[in-house]
Write an enzyme that holds these catalytic residues in place. Structure first.
Site, PDB file in Angstrom:
ATOM      1  N   GLY A 188      -2.265   7.793   1.228  1.00 49.30           N
ATOM      2  CA  GLY A 188      -1.648   7.804   2.754  1.00 49.30           C
ATOM      3  C   GLY A 188      -0.896   7.252   3.704  1.00 49.30           C
ATOM      4  O   GLY A 188       0.112   8.150   2.751  1.00 49.30           O
ATOM      5  N   THR A 244      -7.990  -9.464   2.271  1.00 49.01           N
ATOM      6  CA  THR A 244      -7.284  -8.348   1.582  1.00 49.01           C
ATOM      7  C   THR A 244      -6.418  -7.994   2.452  1.00 49.01           C
ATOM      8  O   THR A 244      -5.393  -8.253   2.846  1.00 49.01           O
ATOM      9  CB  THR A 244      -7.750  -6.991   0.548  1.00 49.01           C
ATOM     10  OG1 THR A 244      -8.229  -7.674  -0.288  1.00 49.01           O
ATOM     11  CG2 THR A 244      -6.953  -6.033   0.656  1.00 49.01           C
ATOM     12  N   GLY A 300       0.791   4.705   3.923  1.00 48.74           N
ATOM     13  CA  GLY A 300       2.046   3.853   2.820  1.00 48.74           C
ATOM     14  C   GLY A 300       2.601   4.814   2.292  1.00 48.74           C
ATOM     15  O   GLY A 300       3.856   4.965   2.508  1.00 48.74           O
ATOM     16  N   ASN A 344       0.537  -2.226   5.123  1.00 49.32           N
ATOM     17  CA  ASN A 344      -0.014  -1.371   5.212  1.00 49.32           C
ATOM     18  C   ASN A 344      -0.747  -1.114   4.642  1.00 49.32           C
ATOM     19  O   ASN A 344      -2.346  -0.737   5.388  1.00 49.32           O
ATOM     20  CB  ASN A 344       1.394  -0.108   5.365  1.00 49.32           C
ATOM     21  CG  ASN A 344       0.356   1.179   4.961  1.00 49.32           C
ATOM     22  OD1 ASN A 344       0.443   1.690   5.992  1.00 49.32           O
ATOM     23  ND2 ASN A 344       0.075   1.179   3.707  1.00 49.32           N
ATOM     24  N   GLY A 352       1.206  -1.354  -0.012  1.00 45.03           N
ATOM     25  CA  GLY A 352      -0.185   0.002   0.145  1.00 45.03           C
ATOM     26  C   GLY A 352       0.589   1.463   0.331  1.00 45.03           C
ATOM     27  O   GLY A 352       0.636   2.727   0.731  1.00 45.03           O
ATOM     28  N   TYR A 365     -23.019  -9.633   6.848  1.00 47.39           N
ATOM     29  CA  TYR A 365     -22.839  -8.633   6.681  1.00 47.39           C
ATOM     30  C   TYR A 365     -22.639  -7.011   7.189  1.00 47.39           C
ATOM     31  O   TYR A 365     -23.896  -7.083   7.133  1.00 47.39           O
ATOM     32  CB  TYR A 365     -22.270  -8.597   5.558  1.00 47.39           C
ATOM     33  CG  TYR A 365     -21.382  -7.892   4.855  1.00 47.39           C
ATOM     34  CD1 TYR A 365     -20.337  -8.636   4.910  1.00 47.39           C
ATOM     35  CD2 TYR A 365     -21.168  -6.612   4.321  1.00 47.39           C
ATOM     36  CE1 TYR A 365     -18.387  -7.597   4.847  1.00 47.39           C
ATOM     37  CE2 TYR A 365     -20.346  -5.970   3.950  1.00 47.39           C
ATOM     38  CZ  TYR A 365     -18.779  -6.169   3.977  1.00 47.39           C
ATOM     39  OH  TYR A 365     -17.983  -5.790   3.941  1.00 47.39           O
TER      40      TYR A 365
HETATM   41  N1  LIG Z   1      -6.391   6.207   8.167  1.00 42.83           N
HETATM   42  C1  LIG Z   1      -6.809   5.970   9.017  1.00 42.83           C
HETATM   43  O1  LIG Z   1      -7.427   7.073   9.445  1.00 42.83           O
HETATM   44  C2  LIG Z   1      -6.862   4.779   9.228  1.00 42.83           C
HETATM   45  C3  LIG Z   1      -6.793   3.870  11.397  1.00 42.83           C
HETATM   46  C4  LIG Z   1      -6.964   3.078  11.361  1.00 42.83           C
HETATM   47  C5  LIG Z   1      -5.726   2.287  10.697  1.00 42.83           C
HETATM   48  N2  LIG Z   1      -5.793   2.272   9.318  1.00 42.83           N
HETATM   49  C6  LIG Z   1      -5.223   1.667   8.787  1.00 42.83           C
HETATM   50  O2  LIG Z   1      -4.288   1.821   7.876  1.00 42.83           O
HETATM   51  C7  LIG Z   1      -4.012   1.488   6.910  1.00 42.83           C
HETATM   52  C8  LIG Z   1      -2.911   2.186   5.450  1.00 42.83           C
HETATM   53  O3  LIG Z   1      -4.106   3.121   4.959  1.00 42.83           O
HETATM   54  P1  LIG Z   1      -4.145   4.781   4.671  1.00 42.83           P
HETATM   55  O4  LIG Z   1      -5.066   5.377   6.066  1.00 42.83           O
HETATM   56  O5  LIG Z   1      -2.776   5.054   4.048  1.00 42.83           O
HETATM   57  O6  LIG Z   1      -5.772   4.202   3.342  1.00 42.83           O
HETATM   58  P2  LIG Z   1      -5.281   5.188   1.902  1.00 42.83           P
HETATM   59  O7  LIG Z   1      -4.456   6.467   1.462  1.00 42.83           O
HETATM   60  O8  LIG Z   1      -6.327   4.231   1.414  1.00 42.83           O
HETATM   61  O9  LIG Z   1      -4.135   3.625   1.376  1.00 42.83           O
HETATM   62  C9  LIG Z   1      -4.863   2.052   1.718  1.00 42.83           C
HETATM   63  C10 LIG Z   1      -3.807   1.580   0.248  1.00 42.83           C
HETATM   64  O10 LIG Z   1      -4.041   0.469   0.326  1.00 42.83           O
HETATM   65  C11 LIG Z   1      -3.961  -0.163  -0.879  1.00 42.83           C
HETATM   66  N3  LIG Z   1      -4.964  -1.393  -1.049  1.00 42.83           N
HETATM   67  C12 LIG Z   1      -6.010  -1.261  -1.437  1.00 42.83           C
HETATM   68  N4  LIG Z   1      -6.690  -2.511  -1.128  1.00 42.83           N
HETATM   69  C13 LIG Z   1      -5.564  -3.319  -2.280  1.00 42.83           C
HETATM   70  C14 LIG Z   1      -5.170  -4.496  -2.217  1.00 42.83           C
HETATM   71  N5  LIG Z   1      -6.414  -5.342  -2.989  1.00 42.83           N
HETATM   72  N6  LIG Z   1      -4.259  -5.218  -2.659  1.00 42.83           N
HETATM   73  C15 LIG Z   1      -3.019  -3.889  -2.352  1.00 42.83           C
HETATM   74  N7  LIG Z   1      -2.876  -2.739  -1.971  1.00 42.83           N
HETATM   75  C16 LIG Z   1      -4.116  -2.521  -1.405  1.00 42.83           C
HETATM   76  C17 LIG Z   1      -4.352   1.133  -1.832  1.00 42.83           C
HETATM   77  O11 LIG Z   1      -4.238   1.133  -2.744  1.00 42.83           O
HETATM   78  P3  LIG Z   1      -4.836   1.879  -3.921  1.00 42.83           P
HETATM   79  O12 LIG Z   1      -5.026   3.264  -3.589  1.00 42.83           O
HETATM   80  O13 LIG Z   1      -4.385   1.770  -5.065  1.00 42.83           O
HETATM   81  O14 LIG Z   1      -6.434   1.093  -3.441  1.00 42.83           O
HETATM   82  C18 LIG Z   1      -3.816   2.557  -0.612  1.00 42.83           C
HETATM   83  O15 LIG Z   1      -2.012   1.564  -1.452  1.00 42.83           O
HETATM   84  C19 LIG Z   1      -4.634   0.332   6.368  1.00 42.83           C
HETATM   85  O16 LIG Z   1      -4.355  -0.786   6.773  1.00 42.83           O
HETATM   86  C20 LIG Z   1      -5.771   1.143   7.270  1.00 42.83           C
HETATM   87  O17 LIG Z   1      -6.525   0.069   7.657  1.00 42.83           O
HETATM   88  C21 LIG Z   1      -5.947   3.459   9.112  1.00 42.83           C
END
Ligand SMILES: NC(=O)c1ccc[n+]([C@@H]2O[C@H](COP(=O)([O-])OP(=O)(O)OC[C@H]3O[C@@H](n4cnc5c(N)ncnc54)[C@H](OP(=O)(O)O)[C@@H]3O)[C@@H](O)[C@H]2O)c1
Length: 305
Positions: free
Chosen positions: A43, A134, A45, A113, A39, A183
């Site tokens: 965000g 995922t 990542g 991530n 990822g 769900y």
């Molecule tokens: N943001 C928050 O408030 C928060 C809070 C708690 C935990 N988290 C955790 O933090 C982590 C990063 O999230 P983020 O907030 O940075 O969100 P984000 O901006 O949506 O980034 C998520 C990343 O995961 C990738 N991804 C999604 N589905 C995938 C798949 N099937 N295979 C490979 N890559 C995939 C996305 O790729 P695409 O761009 O191509 O879709 C993107 O690069 C996640 O695990 C999330 O659960 C976030």
């Protein structure tokens, strides 16, 4: 910085809610070290990619497509390697594993991530619901296939969430991983994030010598993760966000700390928040549940790989 961050005191190690990824890695020279990051293109990542590269680390940047990974590297002017890894597709994970092996570098950390959140129910060929597949199963397959490439003090960092507390009362619905009976977008996001913690906890017991595995809650950060939230929720989130949300720089801090800071090697199997050890739910500390999840995921992974 949010109002909340301005008032939060740092934790025992001197870092806390307001710490940024740059601050927790300040002074570290990661030259010669290699980090596999899923990822990488969005965000926290993308910020993790930027900061680990800034400190000299070689990041193997994984995204759903190689093009996205290359774009991410270019966006933050990093000289890492780009690889495709679509975590809901075991064939793509296998090809990613082969590509990582060809680089012939010991992995100092694997940072799991990537994630999706609270989307409408989606069926998959694997027989399990898409968030579980995922967020948990894909990372399980990736990490276990690359375990032998972990450096002797290598680390596995699994990005979970405080939302693991929204998992069903029994924790993991082993009898309905497809979520065919019932769900809930948030309940099943919670289940997948509970699985992230249990995976790291169980992995920590299976790793060799100085290797470690941790999970973490990064904080609440406005990223693309909220793309499936309804418009009203997004508007409310945006309006009150300035009071309590972390910035992306703060959101990436805990995973950068766990991947790279020398002090993080002192523990294993823990759950972190705000760069310090935190206490997850009772279910997330249940080692029998963690063991059962490992066995079930191992079978599932063997079936779909
Ligand atoms: N943001 C928050 O408030 C928060 C809070 C708690 C935990 N988290 C955790 O933090 C982590 C990063 O999230 P983020 O907030 O940075 O969100 P984000 O901006 O949506 O980034 C998520 C990343 O995961 C990738 N991804 C999604 N589905 C995938 C798949 N099937 N295979 C490979 N890559 C995939 C996305 O790729 P695409 O761009 O191509 O879709 C993107 O690069 C996640 O695990 C999330 O659960 C976030």
């Amino acid at each position: 910085m949010s109002l909340y961050a301005a008032f939060k005191k740092p934790g025992p190690n001197g870092f806390g809610y307001a710490s940024t990824a740059e601050q927790v890695t300040e002074g570290l020279d990661l030259t010669g070290k290699t980090y596999l990051l899923t990822g990488c293109n969005s965000g926290i990542g993308l910020e993790t990619l930027r900061v680990l590269s800034l400190r000299g680390g070689h990041v193997i940047a994984a995204a759903r497509s190689e093009e996205k990974a290359k774009d991410a590297l270019a966006q933050v002017s990093a000289e890492g390697s780009a690889t495709a890894c679509e975590l809901s597709d075991s064939g793509s994970i296998r090809r990613c594993v082969e590509a990582v092996r060809r680089l012939d570098r010991p992995l100092n950390a694997i940072i799991c991530n990537a994630g999706i959140m609270a989307l409408p129910r989606a069926e998959t060929k694997s027989g399990c619901e898409l968030q579980f597949l995922t967020n948990h199963v894909g990372h399980f397959i990736l990490v276990t296939a690359l375990q032998d490439l972990l450096a002797e003090d290598g680390r596995v960092v699994v990005v979970s969430s405080d939302a693991h507390r929204r998992a069903p009362a029994e924790g993991i619905r082993f009898d309905d991983l497809a979520a065919a009976k019932d769900y809930s977008p948030w309940g099943h996001y919670g289940q997948s994030k509970l699985a992230n913690i249990l995976f790291a906890r169980q992995l920590a017991r299976r790793l060799d010598g100085k290797q470690t595995a941790h999970s973490l809650h990064p904080g609440v950060i406005k990223t693309n993760l909220g793309r499936h939230m309804n418009r009203l929720a997004v508007a409310v989130f945006g309006a009150v966000g300035t009071l309590f949300l972390k910035t992306i720089a703060q959101g990436a801090a805990t995973q950068c700390y766990l991947a790279a800071h020398p002090d993080a090697a002192a523990t294993s199997g823990e759950y972190f928040a705000d760069c310090n050890v935190a206490t997850p739910s009772e279910l997330a500390r249940d080692d029998q549940l963690a063991e059962k999840l490992w066995r079930v995921t191992e079978k599932l992974a063997a079936r779909i790989s």
